[in-house]
Motif scaffolding. Structure first.
Motif, PDB file in Angstrom:
ATOM      1  N   ASP A 291    -126.926  30.918  24.667  1.00  0.00           N
ATOM      2  CA  ASP A 291    -125.987  31.986  24.990  1.00  0.00           C
ATOM      3  C   ASP A 291    -126.079  32.431  26.453  1.00  0.00           C
ATOM      4  O   ASP A 291    -125.550  33.462  26.831  1.00  0.00           O
ATOM      5  CB  ASP A 291    -126.216  33.195  24.071  1.00  0.00           C
ATOM      6  CG  ASP A 291    -127.640  33.742  24.186  1.00  0.00           C
ATOM      7  OD1 ASP A 291    -128.462  33.101  24.876  1.00  0.00           O
ATOM      8  OD2 ASP A 291    -127.901  34.794  23.582  1.00  0.00           O
ATOM      9  N   ILE A 292    -126.735  31.637  27.282  1.00  0.00           N
ATOM     10  CA  ILE A 292    -126.868  31.985  28.692  1.00  0.00           C
ATOM     11  C   ILE A 292    -125.537  31.767  29.419  1.00  0.00           C
ATOM     12  O   ILE A 292    -124.696  30.984  28.974  1.00  0.00           O
ATOM     13  CB  ILE A 292    -127.992  31.144  29.348  1.00  0.00           C
ATOM     14  CG1 ILE A 292    -128.457  31.784  30.646  1.00  0.00           C
ATOM     15  CG2 ILE A 292    -127.525  29.713  29.582  1.00  0.00           C
ATOM     16  CD1 ILE A 292    -129.731  31.163  31.193  1.00  0.00           C
ATOM     17  N   LYS A 293    -125.344  32.487  30.534  1.00  0.00           N
ATOM     18  CA  LYS A 293    -124.119  32.352  31.317  1.00  0.00           C
ATOM     19  C   LYS A 293    -124.370  31.545  32.584  1.00  0.00           C
ATOM     20  O   LYS A 293    -125.428  31.640  33.206  1.00  0.00           O
ATOM     21  CB  LYS A 293    -123.565  33.727  31.699  1.00  0.00           C
ATOM     22  CG  LYS A 293    -122.881  34.470  30.572  1.00  0.00           C
ATOM     23  CD  LYS A 293    -122.231  35.748  31.093  1.00  0.00           C
ATOM     24  CE  LYS A 293    -121.487  36.463  29.984  1.00  0.00           C
ATOM     25  NZ  LYS A 293    -120.844  37.715  30.487  1.00  0.00           N
ATOM     26  N   LEU A 294    -123.366  30.764  32.946  1.00  0.00           N
ATOM     27  CA  LEU A 294    -123.355  30.080  34.226  1.00  0.00           C
ATOM     28  C   LEU A 294    -122.566  30.959  35.198  1.00  0.00           C
ATOM     29  O   LEU A 294    -121.411  31.311  34.930  1.00  0.00           O
ATOM     30  CB  LEU A 294    -122.684  28.712  34.086  1.00  0.00           C
ATOM     31  CG  LEU A 294    -122.725  27.804  35.306  1.00  0.00           C
ATOM     32  CD1 LEU A 294    -124.091  27.142  35.412  1.00  0.00           C
ATOM     33  CD2 LEU A 294    -121.640  26.736  35.219  1.00  0.00           C
ATOM     34  N   VAL A 295    -123.166  31.321  36.324  1.00  0.00           N
ATOM     35  CA  VAL A 295    -122.540  32.240  37.277  1.00  0.00           C
ATOM     36  C   VAL A 295    -122.323  31.516  38.596  1.00  0.00           C
ATOM     37  O   VAL A 295    -123.237  30.886  39.137  1.00  0.00           O
ATOM     38  CB  VAL A 295    -123.410  33.493  37.494  1.00  0.00           C
ATOM     39  CG1 VAL A 295    -122.759  34.436  38.505  1.00  0.00           C
ATOM     40  CG2 VAL A 295    -123.654  34.204  36.167  1.00  0.00           C
ATOM     41  N   VAL A 296    -121.100  31.625  39.128  1.00  0.00           N
ATOM     42  CA  VAL A 296    -120.747  30.989  40.398  1.00  0.00           C
ATOM     43  C   VAL A 296    -120.348  32.071  41.384  1.00  0.00           C
ATOM     44  O   VAL A 296    -119.497  32.916  41.079  1.00  0.00           O
ATOM     45  CB  VAL A 296    -119.591  29.980  40.230  1.00  0.00           C
ATOM     46  CG1 VAL A 296    -119.262  29.323  41.560  1.00  0.00           C
ATOM     47  CG2 VAL A 296    -119.947  28.932  39.185  1.00  0.00           C
ATOM     48  N   SER A 297    -120.955  32.047  42.562  1.00  0.00           N
ATOM     49  CA  SER A 297    -120.633  33.047  43.584  1.00  0.00           C
ATOM     50  C   SER A 297    -120.392  32.360  44.919  1.00  0.00           C
ATOM     51  O   SER A 297    -120.947  31.302  45.205  1.00  0.00           O
ATOM     52  CB  SER A 297    -121.773  34.068  43.720  1.00  0.00           C
ATOM     53  OG  SER A 297    -122.983  33.432  44.103  1.00  0.00           O
TER      54      SER A 297
END
Length: 313
Positions: A291-297
């Motif tokens: 359930d982890i999120k992939l975050v793009v910045s």
């Protein structure tokens, strides 16, 4: 980016981007299809590209429509063929010979990286607890840009992506172009980025060296000034694939669908991450909960995230 010295009505409309430092890893030949119907006019020359031996060519891409105009301005409105040759002189000159163009002195094609010069070492972080922050924001750098005369005359527009290391003092080191547009814009982007000042990245309360990237926009207008950062596309889109614990994907500008080079990709709440390459692609391993999120910045863009629970395999 350099134009051929002389064109006559039988010559292809092309530009060359020679990698003299070894930073890109290839030499680039850009063929503009233009209003003169290059495809029909030079069909035999273009056909020779398909017959070149694989050891000479890294890739051949065809850009059309908005994607071509976004990077090359009106000159790309009829489509663009982008040929990336291997870095050696033989590969570049074999390609130019097939196209009937002038050859380059091999000495001019020998990258500095092959001449024994010291190269930067990978002694930096990609993801830290507190990423570096650009003092003054992106606008402070954009305002220093002087639109290159060669790019202005050729109608070249688009984004130049610069990657570098922010050291413990907040200074820029080892700046290089990971995706350029030529016409002198790449060199101008490097010029304004190198003296930039950051608050350094922090890991466990200490300043550390961190890899960082910036997108700089060049857009022609009535005054031929660089586009203000507020007009940079604010949204990103993520194309994601999963194969077991391996995650691959592509990060794109939400408006133009152009690949974003150097975007930061992390698994939320961890120090596991990477950056996108010059084509906007990334690969990351997920050894954490589903359930982890992939975050793009990326500076100038709204942060995007994808729940890996709902990502399609």
């Amino acid at each position: 980016m350099q134009t051929q010295t002389v064109f006559d009505e039988e010559d292809l409309d092309l530009m060359t981007n020679l990698d003299r430092t070894g930073e890109m890893g290839y030499h680039e030949v850009i063929i503009f299809m233009s209003e003169e119907n290059q495809a029909e006019k030079h069909e035999s020359k273009l056909a020779k590209l398909q017959k070149l031996q694989p050891e000479h060519i890294q890739s051949i891409d065809i850009w059309k429509g908005d994607q071509a105009v976004e990077r090359y301005g009106e000159r790309g409105s009829e489509g663009v063929i982008i040929v990336k040759t291997k870095l050696d002189a033989d590969s570049y000159n074999t390609t130019m010979k097939a196209l009937g163009m002038n050859l380059e002195n091999p000495a001019n094609l020998t990258p500095q990286s092959e001449t024994g010069e010291d190269q930067p070492q990978d002694d930096f972080f990609v993801v830290v607890e507190e990423m570096p922050k650009l003092i003054g924001g992106l606008e402070s750098i954009q305002q220093k840009i002087t639109y290159p005369e060669m790019a202005r005359r050729a109608g070249i527009e688009g984004r130049v992506y610069i990657q570098f290391v922010v050291n413990e003092q907040g200074d820029v080191e080892d700046a290089r172009v990971i995706r350029g547009i030529g016409g002198g814009a790449d060199e101008e982007a490097l010029r304004v980025v190198r003296p930039a000042k950051f608050s350094p990245g922090m890991q466990r309360g200490k300043p550390v060296r961190v890899q960082y990237s910036l997108p700089l926009q060049f857009k022609l207008g009535e005054s031929a000034k660089a586009e203000e950062p507020e007009t940079v596309g604010s949204n990103m889109s993520i194309n994601l694939n999963r194969n077991g614990d391996i995650i691959t994907g592509t990060v794109l500008d939400g408006r133009s669908n152009q690949p974003l080079a150097g975007a930061n990709v992390i698994l939320e709440g961890t120090n596991d991450g990477t950056t996108t390459n010059q084509d906007g692609n990334f690969t990351l391993r997920n050894d954490h909960a589903n359930d982890i999120k992939l975050v793009v910045s990326y500076i100038g863009y709204q942060t995007a995230s994808v729940s890996l629970t709902h990502a399609e395999p």
